[in-house]
Design a protein around this motif. Sequence first.
Motif, PDB file in Angstrom:
ATOM      1  N   LEU A 169       9.583  10.193   6.643  1.00  0.00           N
ATOM      2  CA  LEU A 169       8.670   9.880   7.748  1.00  0.00           C
ATOM      3  C   LEU A 169       7.248   9.644   7.245  1.00  0.00           C
ATOM      4  CD1 LEU A 169      10.011  12.477  10.329  1.00  0.00           C
ATOM      5  CD2 LEU A 169      10.302   9.989  10.404  1.00  0.00           C
ATOM      6  N   THR A 170       6.858  10.408   6.250  1.00  0.00           N
ATOM      7  CA  THR A 170       5.520  10.257   5.678  1.00  0.00           C
ATOM      8  C   THR A 170       5.377   8.909   4.989  1.00  0.00           C
ATOM      9  OG1 THR A 170       5.405  12.656   5.389  1.00  0.00           O
ATOM     10  CG2 THR A 170       3.793  11.351   4.189  1.00  0.00           C
ATOM     11  N   ARG A 171       6.399   8.489   4.270  1.00  0.00           N
ATOM     12  CA  ARG A 171       6.370   7.167   3.628  1.00  0.00           C
ATOM     13  C   ARG A 171       6.208   6.061   4.670  1.00  0.00           C
ATOM     14  NH1 ARG A 171       7.696   7.049  -1.717  1.00  0.00           N
ATOM     15  NH2 ARG A 171       8.848   8.849  -2.494  1.00  0.00           N
ATOM     16  N   HIS A 172       6.893   6.193   5.800  1.00  0.00           N
ATOM     17  CA  HIS A 172       6.758   5.200   6.870  1.00  0.00           C
ATOM     18  C   HIS A 172       5.327   5.163   7.398  1.00  0.00           C
ATOM     19  CE1 HIS A 172      10.834   3.764   7.297  1.00  0.00           C
ATOM     20  NE2 HIS A 172      11.278   5.012   7.193  1.00  0.00           N
ATOM     21  N   ARG A 173       4.708   6.329   7.550  1.00  0.00           N
ATOM     22  CA  ARG A 173       3.304   6.367   7.998  1.00  0.00           C
ATOM     23  C   ARG A 173       2.403   5.650   7.004  1.00  0.00           C
ATOM     24  NH1 ARG A 173       1.641  10.699  11.703  1.00  0.00           N
ATOM     25  NH2 ARG A 173       3.412  10.923  13.106  1.00  0.00           N
ATOM     26  N   ALA A 174       2.646   5.890   5.720  1.00  0.00           N
ATOM     27  CA  ALA A 174       1.835   5.250   4.680  1.00  0.00           C
ATOM     28  C   ALA A 174       1.998   3.734   4.734  1.00  0.00           C
ATOM     29  CB  ALA A 174       2.215   5.797   3.306  1.00  0.00           C
TER      30      ALA A 174
ATOM     31  N   ASP B  69       2.863   1.931   7.312  1.00  0.00           N
ATOM     32  CA  ASP B  69       2.194   1.460   8.530  1.00  0.00           C
ATOM     33  C   ASP B  69       0.680   1.365   8.330  1.00  0.00           C
ATOM     34  OD1 ASP B  69       4.656   1.347   9.763  1.00  0.00           O
ATOM     35  OD2 ASP B  69       4.381   3.214  10.897  1.00  0.00           O
ATOM     36  N   ALA B  70       0.131   2.269   7.517  1.00  0.00           N
ATOM     37  CA  ALA B  70      -1.309   2.276   7.241  1.00  0.00           C
ATOM     38  C   ALA B  70      -1.679   1.355   6.079  1.00  0.00           C
ATOM     39  CB  ALA B  70      -1.772   3.706   6.941  1.00  0.00           C
ATOM     40  N   LYS B  71      -0.670   0.662   5.532  1.00  0.00           N
ATOM     41  CA  LYS B  71      -0.879  -0.258   4.402  1.00  0.00           C
ATOM     42  C   LYS B  71      -1.515   0.440   3.203  1.00  0.00           C
ATOM     43  CE  LYS B  71      -1.191  -4.460   7.173  1.00  0.00           C
ATOM     44  NZ  LYS B  71      -0.781  -3.995   8.443  1.00  0.00           N
TER      45      LYS B  71
ATOM     46  N   LEU C 267       1.850   6.301  -0.510  1.00  0.00           N
ATOM     47  CA  LEU C 267       2.127   7.650  -0.031  1.00  0.00           C
ATOM     48  C   LEU C 267       1.036   8.603  -0.521  1.00  0.00           C
ATOM     49  CD1 LEU C 267       3.964   9.718   1.359  1.00  0.00           C
ATOM     50  CD2 LEU C 267       5.293   9.828  -0.763  1.00  0.00           C
TER      51      LEU C 267
ATOM     52  N   TRP D 281      -2.192   7.942   1.394  1.00  0.00           N
ATOM     53  CA  TRP D 281      -2.111   8.418   2.773  1.00  0.00           C
ATOM     54  C   TRP D 281      -2.263   9.932   2.833  1.00  0.00           C
ATOM     55  CZ3 TRP D 281       0.702  11.463   6.082  1.00  0.00           C
ATOM     56  CH2 TRP D 281       0.528  11.218   7.447  1.00  0.00           C
TER      57      TRP D 281
ATOM     58  N   LEU E   3      -5.245  12.237   4.562  1.00  0.00           N
ATOM     59  CA  LEU E   3      -4.919  13.289   5.504  1.00  0.00           C
ATOM     60  C   LEU E   3      -5.551  14.616   5.094  1.00  0.00           C
ATOM     61  CD1 LEU E   3      -3.250  14.246   7.986  1.00  0.00           C
ATOM     62  CD2 LEU E   3      -1.399  14.740   6.360  1.00  0.00           C
TER      63      LEU E   3
END
Length: 59
Positions: A14-19, A21-23, A26, A29, A33
């Motif tokens: 899930l964290t990789r997906h957030r990264a 999405d934020a371009k 990991l 990101w 945070l």
Amino acid sequence: MNVTISLDDEVCRLTRHRAVDAKTSLSGWLAQLVKKEVLKSEPRREANLLDLLGDSEAG
């Protein structure tokens, strides 16, 4: 500085997906945070001119 952390597989996914999405990476990101959370609890201080110019080492 490099730091090693351990995440369970689902949280890492899930964290990789957030990264993504934020371009960002990991690592980038997570660094953002952590920085945001740490600075949130730091007392505010007034910025001086060197801080505003981005060169606090020029002193």
